[in-house]
Design a protein around this motif. Structure first.
Motif, PDB file in Angstrom:
ATOM      1  N   LYS A  21       0.854  -1.189   0.000  1.00 51.79           N
ATOM      2  CA  LYS A  21       0.000   0.000   0.000  1.00 51.79           C
ATOM      3  C   LYS A  21       0.895   1.246   0.000  1.00 51.79           C
ATOM      4  CE  LYS A  21      -3.662   2.228   2.745  1.00 51.79           C
ATOM      5  NZ  LYS A  21      -4.651   2.336   1.644  1.00 51.79           N
ATOM      6  N   PRO A  22       0.629   2.229  -0.875  1.00 48.09           N
ATOM      7  CA  PRO A  22       1.476   3.429  -0.935  1.00 48.09           C
ATOM      8  C   PRO A  22       1.435   4.221   0.374  1.00 48.09           C
ATOM      9  CG  PRO A  22       0.129   3.228  -2.913  1.00 48.09           C
ATOM     10  CD  PRO A  22      -0.394   2.220  -1.929  1.00 48.09           C
ATOM     11  N   LEU A  23       2.603   4.458   0.927  1.00 49.39           N
ATOM     12  CA  LEU A  23       2.752   5.251   2.139  1.00 49.39           C
ATOM     13  C   LEU A  23       3.622   6.457   1.811  1.00 49.39           C
ATOM     14  CD1 LEU A  23       2.489   5.635   5.248  1.00 49.39           C
ATOM     15  CD2 LEU A  23       4.567   4.247   5.472  1.00 49.39           C
TER      16      LEU A  23
ATOM     17  N   PRO B 130       5.558   2.238  -1.941  1.00 53.68           N
ATOM     18  CA  PRO B 130       4.993   1.056  -1.292  1.00 53.68           C
ATOM     19  C   PRO B 130       5.594   0.819   0.092  1.00 53.68           C
ATOM     20  CG  PRO B 130       5.606   0.581  -3.574  1.00 53.68           C
ATOM     21  CD  PRO B 130       6.184   1.925  -3.237  1.00 53.68           C
ATOM     22  N   LEU B 131       4.750   0.395   1.005  1.00 48.60           N
ATOM     23  CA  LEU B 131       5.203   0.142   2.373  1.00 48.60           C
ATOM     24  C   LEU B 131       6.445  -0.744   2.404  1.00 48.60           C
ATOM     25  CD1 LEU B 131       4.653   0.389   5.434  1.00 48.60           C
ATOM     26  CD2 LEU B 131       3.164  -1.609   5.226  1.00 48.60           C
ATOM     27  N   LEU B 132       6.431  -1.808   1.634  1.00 50.45           N
ATOM     28  CA  LEU B 132       7.547  -2.759   1.604  1.00 50.45           C
ATOM     29  C   LEU B 132       8.868  -2.088   1.260  1.00 50.45           C
ATOM     30  CD1 LEU B 132       8.668  -5.703   1.501  1.00 50.45           C
ATOM     31  CD2 LEU B 132       7.922  -5.776  -0.888  1.00 50.45           C
ATOM     32  N   GLN B 133       8.818  -1.098   0.401  1.00 48.12           N
ATOM     33  CA  GLN B 133      10.046  -0.478  -0.081  1.00 48.12           C
ATOM     34  C   GLN B 133      10.828   0.219   1.025  1.00 48.12           C
ATOM     35  OE1 GLN B 133       9.553   1.952  -3.598  1.00 48.12           O
ATOM     36  NE2 GLN B 133      11.620   2.816  -3.417  1.00 48.12           N
ATOM     37  N   TYR B 134      10.137   0.682   2.060  1.00 44.61           N
ATOM     38  CA  TYR B 134      10.840   1.343   3.159  1.00 44.61           C
ATOM     39  C   TYR B 134      11.839   0.390   3.813  1.00 44.61           C
ATOM     40  CZ  TYR B 134       7.732   5.397   2.935  1.00 44.61           C
ATOM     41  OH  TYR B 134       7.077   6.534   2.516  1.00 44.61           O
ATOM     42  N   SER B 135      11.402  -0.837   4.056  1.00 42.93           N
ATOM     43  CA  SER B 135      12.285  -1.816   4.692  1.00 42.93           C
ATOM     44  C   SER B 135      13.428  -2.205   3.768  1.00 42.93           C
ATOM     45  CB  SER B 135      11.480  -3.057   5.104  1.00 42.93           C
ATOM     46  OG  SER B 135      10.546  -2.743   6.107  1.00 42.93           O
ATOM     47  N   ILE B 136      13.117  -2.365   2.489  1.00 39.83           N
ATOM     48  CA  ILE B 136      14.158  -2.717   1.519  1.00 39.83           C
ATOM     49  C   ILE B 136      15.194  -1.603   1.425  1.00 39.83           C
ATOM     50  CG2 ILE B 136      14.644  -3.202  -0.907  1.00 39.83           C
ATOM     51  CD1 ILE B 136      11.874  -4.518  -1.078  1.00 39.83           C
ATOM     52  N   ASP B 137      14.731  -0.368   1.310  1.00 39.66           N
ATOM     53  CA  ASP B 137      15.652   0.769   1.195  1.00 39.66           C
ATOM     54  C   ASP B 137      16.570   0.874   2.408  1.00 39.66           C
ATOM     55  OD1 ASP B 137      14.518   1.404  -1.225  1.00 39.66           O
ATOM     56  OD2 ASP B 137      13.392   3.138  -0.494  1.00 39.66           O
TER      57      ASP B 137
ATOM     58  N   PRO C 233       7.960   0.725   8.908  1.00 40.62           N
ATOM     59  CA  PRO C 233       8.636   1.535   7.889  1.00 40.62           C
ATOM     60  C   PRO C 233       9.464   2.694   8.422  1.00 40.62           C
ATOM     61  CG  PRO C 233       6.343   2.194   8.043  1.00 40.62           C
ATOM     62  CD  PRO C 233       6.506   1.001   8.948  1.00 40.62           C
ATOM     63  N   LEU C 234       9.322   3.027   9.709  1.00 37.87           N
ATOM     64  CA  LEU C 234       9.980   4.213  10.240  1.00 37.87           C
ATOM     65  C   LEU C 234      11.318   3.916  10.900  1.00 37.87           C
ATOM     66  CD1 LEU C 234       6.885   6.083  11.719  1.00 37.87           C
ATOM     67  CD2 LEU C 234       7.768   6.082   9.390  1.00 37.87           C
ATOM     68  N   ARG C 235      11.746   2.662  10.878  1.00 36.77           N
ATOM     69  CA  ARG C 235      13.044   2.318  11.466  1.00 36.77           C
ATOM     70  C   ARG C 235      14.154   3.080  10.738  1.00 36.77           C
ATOM     71  NH1 ARG C 235      11.952  -1.958   8.344  1.00 36.77           N
ATOM     72  NH2 ARG C 235      11.280  -3.337  10.016  1.00 36.77           N
ATOM     73  N   GLY C 236      15.265   3.242  11.421  1.00 44.50           N
ATOM     74  CA  GLY C 236      16.404   3.895  10.807  1.00 44.50           C
ATOM     75  C   GLY C 236      17.554   2.929  10.617  1.00 44.50           C
TER      76      GLY C 236
ATOM     77  N   ASP D 283      -2.869   2.715  12.361  1.00 41.11           N
ATOM     78  CA  ASP D 283      -1.411   2.680  12.425  1.00 41.11           C
ATOM     79  C   ASP D 283      -0.821   3.282  11.149  1.00 41.11           C
ATOM     80  OD1 ASP D 283      -1.594   1.222  14.835  1.00 41.11           O
ATOM     81  OD2 ASP D 283      -1.673  -0.670  13.739  1.00 41.11           O
ATOM     82  N   PHE D 284      -1.440   2.955  10.014  1.00 41.84           N
ATOM     83  CA  PHE D 284      -0.971   3.444   8.729  1.00 41.84           C
ATOM     84  C   PHE D 284      -1.022   4.971   8.685  1.00 41.84           C
ATOM     85  CE2 PHE D 284      -1.043   4.326   4.202  1.00 41.84           C
ATOM     86  CZ  PHE D 284      -0.194   3.368   3.662  1.00 41.84           C
ATOM     87  N   ARG D 285      -2.127   5.521   9.140  1.00 47.56           N
ATOM     88  CA  ARG D 285      -2.285   6.982   9.144  1.00 47.56           C
ATOM     89  C   ARG D 285      -1.303   7.648  10.106  1.00 47.56           C
ATOM     90  NH1 ARG D 285      -8.929   6.953   9.106  1.00 47.56           N
ATOM     91  NH2 ARG D 285      -9.181   6.591   6.856  1.00 47.56           N
ATOM     92  N   MET D 286      -1.018   6.994  11.219  1.00 45.64           N
ATOM     93  CA  MET D 286      -0.051   7.547  12.160  1.00 45.64           C
ATOM     94  C   MET D 286       1.327   7.611  11.515  1.00 45.64           C
ATOM     95  SD  MET D 286       1.151   6.161  15.914  1.00 45.64           S
ATOM     96  CE  MET D 286      -0.515   6.278  16.567  1.00 45.64           C
ATOM     97  N   ALA D 287       1.731   6.516  10.852  1.00 43.43           N
ATOM     98  CA  ALA D 287       3.024   6.487  10.179  1.00 43.43           C
ATOM     99  C   ALA D 287       3.095   7.561   9.097  1.00 43.43           C
ATOM    100  CB  ALA D 287       3.273   5.110   9.578  1.00 43.43           C
ATOM    101  N   GLU D 288       2.003   7.716   8.372  1.00 43.23           N
ATOM    102  CA  GLU D 288       1.953   8.715   7.312  1.00 43.23           C
ATOM    103  C   GLU D 288       2.089  10.121   7.879  1.00 43.23           C
ATOM    104  OE1 GLU D 288      -0.277   8.438   3.140  1.00 43.23           O
ATOM    105  OE2 GLU D 288      -1.645   8.633   4.851  1.00 43.23           O
TER     106      GLU D 288
END
Length: 229
Positions: free
Chosen positions: A22-24, A28-35, A109-112, A217-222
């Motif tokens: 889902k676009p965040l 896509p949400l998944l891409q945050y972890s990959i990046d 998705p917000l991990r560093g 949770d999604f809206r909070m992250a956004e």
């Protein structure tokens, strides 16, 4: 030390359908972890284990190596630990032996990069089997969490040795987060469950510890991401 990062993303999600891609805030949400995994200096390869074609496409486009997860390991009742074992065996067969296993769930998705590197280092420094991530808990079993008694009254979940009148007087407690898990292939293949060995942890601030399970949770992250812009 050779570390491989793994992201486990099933196609089925009842709490938030399609959440893993889902676009965040534009991607896509998944891409945050990959990046984050790709940008982490200690990570050599990044793998995505999935049963879903759309997730697989996003994973490959984002630069990850695809692991096709068997259908029997992708149901609501399938223990993720078994998917961890499957991924380790697949990676070893195709990319050789490695020293460190790092799981980066797509739902955080917000991990560093700092969190990934800290977990890898802490596990090694503590000579532990696994390092998990935690964040300060909002509630405490010593202070404001209760349970029912047999006579239909309530009591604190954990009774303190002395009267606790202020939250500051209660022992500090933490919530387990899904930000990062750092372990070894040997521990996962020969044990079952996070607490079946020596466990250490890193502390992650709440702003980076959002675990997306539903639309709230999604809206909070956004909102957090948009606030950083």
């Amino acid at each position: 030390m050779k570390n491989f990062a793994f992201i486990f993303a099933r196609g089925g999600s009842k709490g938030l359908p399609g959440k893993n891609i889902k676009p965040l805030a534009g991607k896509p949400l998944l891409q945050y972890s990959i990046d984050t995994a790709i940008a982490s200096p200690s990570i050599e390869y990044v793998f995505v284990s999935t049963d879903d074609d759309d997730i697989a496409r996003v994973a490959i486009e984002s630069g990850a190596v695809l692991i096709e997860r068997p259908a029997e390991l992708a149901t609501d009742l399938s223990p993720e630990w078994l998917s961890w074992r499957h991924a380790i065996e697949w990676a070893e067969s195709n990319y050789g032996q490695f020293d460190g296993f790092v799981s980066l769930p797509a739902t955080s998705p917000l991990r560093g990069i700092i969190d990934v590197e800290a977990a890898i280092k802490q596990r090694k420094d503590a000579n532990a089997d696994i390092c998990i991530s935690v964040t300060p808990a909002s509630r405490s079993p010593y202070f404001n969490m209760v349970k029912h008694t047999s006579d239909d009254l309530i009591e604190l979940v954990i009774k303190p040795e002395s009267e606790v009148t202020r939250r500051q007087d209660a022992p500090e407690v933490f919530d387990i987060t899904t930000v990062v898990y750092a372990s070894t292939p040997q521990f996962i293949l020969n044990n079952y469950g996070l607490f079946s060995g020596k466990v250490t942890s890193i502390e992650v601030p709440k702003a980076r510890a959002v675990d997306i399970d539903d639309i709230y949770d999604f809206r909070m992250a956004e909102a957090i991401l948009q606030g950083e812009e």
